[in-house]
Design a protein around this motif. Sequence first.
Motif, short mmCIF file in Angstrom:
data_model
loop_
_atom_site.label_atom_id
_atom_site.label_comp_id
_atom_site.label_asym_id
_atom_site.label_seq_id
_atom_site.Cartn_x
_atom_site.Cartn_y
_atom_site.Cartn_z
N ASP A 104 0.92 -1.33 0.01
CA ASP A 104 0.13 0.00 0.08
C ASP A 104 1.03 1.05 0.16
O ASP A 104 1.86 1.46 0.75
N ASN A 105 0.47 2.42 -0.61
CA ASN A 105 1.35 3.62 -0.60
C ASN A 105 0.81 4.62 0.46
O ASN A 105 0.72 5.76 0.36
N SER A 106 0.51 3.81 1.43
CA SER A 106 -0.09 4.83 2.41
C SER A 106 0.98 5.41 3.30
O SER A 106 2.28 5.38 2.94
N VAL A 107 0.50 6.37 4.32
CA VAL A 107 1.48 7.16 4.80
C VAL A 107 2.07 6.46 6.02
O VAL A 107 3.00 6.99 6.64
N CYS A 108 1.87 5.14 6.10
CA CYS A 108 2.46 4.36 7.31
C CYS A 108 3.48 3.32 6.92
O CYS A 108 3.75 2.62 7.69
N LYS A 109 4.06 3.87 5.89
CA LYS A 109 5.26 2.57 5.47
C LYS A 109 6.24 2.59 6.89
O LYS A 109 6.89 3.49 7.00
N SER A 110 6.33 1.30 7.34
CA SER A 110 7.01 1.18 8.50
C SER A 110 7.23 -0.43 8.83
O SER A 110 6.49 -0.96 8.38
N ASP A 111 8.14 -0.92 9.50
CA ASP A 111 8.50 -2.03 9.97
C ASP A 111 7.93 -2.40 11.19
O ASP A 111 7.91 -3.41 11.71
N ALA A 112 7.56 -1.40 11.92
CA ALA A 112 6.84 -1.53 13.28
C ALA A 112 5.42 -2.30 13.10
O ALA A 112 4.97 -2.07 12.20
N GLU A 113 4.78 -2.53 14.10
CA GLU A 113 3.54 -3.03 14.34
C GLU A 113 2.53 -1.97 14.17
O GLU A 113 1.36 -2.07 13.90
N THR A 114 2.87 -0.79 14.90
CA THR A 114 1.99 0.14 14.63
C THR A 114 2.97 1.48 14.24
O THR A 114 4.11 1.49 14.30
N TYR A 115 1.81 2.47 13.77
CA TYR A 115 2.49 3.69 13.26
C TYR A 115 1.68 4.82 13.76
O TYR A 115 0.57 4.82 13.81
N GLY A 116 2.46 6.16 13.71
CA GLY A 116 1.71 7.37 14.21
C GLY A 116 1.63 8.20 12.86
O GLY A 116 2.66 8.22 12.13
N VAL A 117 0.37 8.85 12.84
CA VAL A 117 0.31 9.90 11.78
C VAL A 117 -0.30 11.31 12.47
O VAL A 117 -1.07 11.04 13.44
N TRP A 118 0.48 12.43 12.17
CA TRP A 118 -0.16 13.73 12.45
C TRP A 118 -1.06 14.15 11.28
O TRP A 118 -0.67 14.02 9.98
N TYR A 119 -2.32 14.64 11.53
CA TYR A 119 -3.07 15.37 10.82
C TYR A 119 -3.24 16.82 10.75
O TYR A 119 -3.41 17.05 12.18
N CYS A 120 -3.65 17.58 9.94
CA CYS A 120 -3.86 18.86 10.02
C CYS A 120 -5.25 19.02 9.39
O CYS A 120 -5.58 18.77 8.14
N ASP A 121 -6.34 19.33 9.97
CA ASP A 121 -7.80 19.43 9.21
C ASP A 121 -7.63 20.91 8.58
O ASP A 121 -7.23 22.03 9.26
N LEU A 122 -8.32 20.76 7.44
CA LEU A 122 -8.54 21.74 6.58
C LEU A 122 -9.90 22.17 6.83
O LEU A 122 -10.72 21.18 6.41
N ILE A 123 -10.75 23.31 6.79
CA ILE A 123 -11.97 23.71 7.01
C ILE A 123 -12.38 24.60 5.76
O ILE A 123 -11.66 25.47 5.36
N PRO A 124 -13.35 23.98 5.12
CA PRO A 124 -13.99 24.59 3.90
C PRO A 124 -14.21 26.06 4.30
O PRO A 124 -14.78 26.45 5.43
#
Length: 239
Positions: free
Chosen positions: A219-239
């Motif tokens: 998958d070309n997701s944001v989570c490319k990692s060898d770890a069992e879990t991964y963390g993601v920071w999100y910035c919410d954009l408001i219309p």
Amino acid sequence: MSHKTYFNWSSGKDSALALYHLLQDDSYAVEQLITTVNTHYNRVTMHGLRQELLTAQTNALNIKASLIELPEMPSMETYEDIMLQTITALKEEQFTHSAFGDIYLEDLKIYRETQLATQNIKTVFPLWKRDTKQLITEFLELGFKTIVVCANSKYFDQNFVGTIIDEHFVDNLPEGVDPCGENGEFHTFCFDGPIFKNPIPFTIGEKVYREYNAPKTTDNSVCKSDAETYGVWYCDLIP
């Protein structure tokens, strides 16, 4: 004769640049955009972009757009079933080609080609094997504008999301991070450029950290990692 083509639109910079090049090529007639969305949150899959901003963006592109609705955490079987339904419907509308913004993830390219070949759909990769530092430079020189909407916490903290990419962006990236985030290090929202009839307005909302179980499939997701879990920071954009 132009090949009737649908474009797999992610809402980010690579999609925008790939579509730009495709629209310059008379061999292809891009008549539809498709985007996967998470129906639990009503947001673009992986990017976390609000569906309202995706709609404003595709309206500004003036190309017919449709959504592929996925559950929050679909299995590979569920994902492939939904994609097959989508492709079958597109084939009935006489689409013959499917285009992507991928640059050099070979396993993902092979997966896409293999799946679509079973349906006699040909694939198109306008940016394939291009140097990613050159691509981000070209993107900016063409007048595109984009903002980072999510990033892998292995490389970035909350200060990185919400950054508008400029000519100094590549120089400030951590070592090992691809200039286009092609390994899933970060994703963006493209809000202006030569393919849009108008800029897409938004304001920056809250920044949120989420942790996920690492996927077991390509998958070309944001989570490319060898770890069992991964963390993601999100910035919410408001219309």
